[in-house]
Design an enzyme around this catalytic site. Sequence first.
Site, short mmCIF file in Angstrom:
data_model
loop_
_atom_site.label_atom_id
_atom_site.label_comp_id
_atom_site.label_asym_id
_atom_site.label_seq_id
_atom_site.Cartn_x
_atom_site.Cartn_y
_atom_site.Cartn_z
N THR A 3 -19.52 -18.35 -12.95
CA THR A 3 -20.93 -18.59 -13.24
C THR A 3 -21.65 -17.25 -13.34
O THR A 3 -21.33 -16.33 -12.59
CB THR A 3 -21.56 -19.45 -12.12
OG1 THR A 3 -21.00 -20.76 -12.17
CG2 THR A 3 -23.07 -19.56 -12.28
N GLY A 4 -22.61 -17.16 -14.25
CA GLY A 4 -23.43 -15.96 -14.31
C GLY A 4 -23.51 -15.36 -15.69
O GLY A 4 -22.95 -15.87 -16.67
N GLY B 269 -22.18 -14.42 -5.88
CA GLY B 269 -23.02 -15.56 -5.54
C GLY B 269 -24.47 -15.42 -5.89
O GLY B 269 -25.28 -16.27 -5.51
N GLY B 270 -24.83 -14.38 -6.66
CA GLY B 270 -26.22 -14.25 -7.08
C GLY B 270 -26.69 -15.43 -7.91
O GLY B 270 -27.88 -15.73 -7.95
N GLY B 271 -25.75 -16.11 -8.56
CA GLY B 271 -26.08 -17.29 -9.35
C GLY B 271 -26.04 -18.59 -8.57
O GLY B 271 -26.11 -19.67 -9.17
N GLU C 13 -17.36 -20.98 -6.50
CA GLU C 13 -16.63 -19.83 -7.04
C GLU C 13 -15.48 -19.43 -6.13
O GLU C 13 -14.38 -19.09 -6.60
CB GLU C 13 -17.60 -18.66 -7.23
CG GLU C 13 -18.58 -18.86 -8.36
CD GLU C 13 -19.67 -17.81 -8.42
OE1 GLU C 13 -20.36 -17.74 -9.44
OE2 GLU C 13 -19.84 -17.07 -7.43
#
Length: 234
Positions: A44-45, A111-113, A119
């Site tokens: 993700t991202g 994990g910023g998203g 993940e």
Amino acid sequence: MASSRATARQQGPLSDALRERYKHDAAKAAAEMVQDGMRVGLGTGTTVAHLLPAIAERGLANVRCAATSPATERAALALGLKLADLDELGDLDIAIDGADQIDPGAWLVKGGGRALTREKIVAAAAKVFVVIASEEKAVGELGPPVPLELMRFGARCTLTKLGQARLRDGAESPDGGLIADYLGAVGDPRELSARLSAAPGVIEHGLFAPEMVSVILIAGAAGVQRREGGKPLG
């Protein structure tokens, strides 16, 4: 593709256009590792946003993918990629994802998203886990913030016990957990990882150990450079 333990660093901040070009370059290199018939984990991202069309352009008819977030799922389906539940696919041949920080020892902050738990599950389910990034994500040492997913029950108590941590306003994970950030010094990432994992109320944290990582592809002015992680290839 050059192989190096270090990445040539751009002088000064990257322009948005250059950053996106480097993300594209890293994503394209990772897409070349996907072979027909593979079961693929999709992260993700913003860097994964470059990966999805790079995989789709290869025209591999028998690739099946597990997505780590609704956003990735929607984008993958729009490109014609075949998706399945992770439990249906079982062990993955390869998973590819971005990172917020990468240190010289292959520790990651991710994990910023907000999809850090998914993940990490997908990375652990993959025989090979490939990390893609533009060069500014390579750092000398990890620092805050470290994303956290928390139980809703007792979240304030959990934050108090953790100390230097705070909730992100209105942020939740794809599975409804609260997203917070640990804002203290990272220091030894293995020690902090153990401390965060042991804290009641913490579902997961965004520190990924080197033994989860097979390959790191970092794109910059010198091209795409490759670092090895601690998870064997194949």
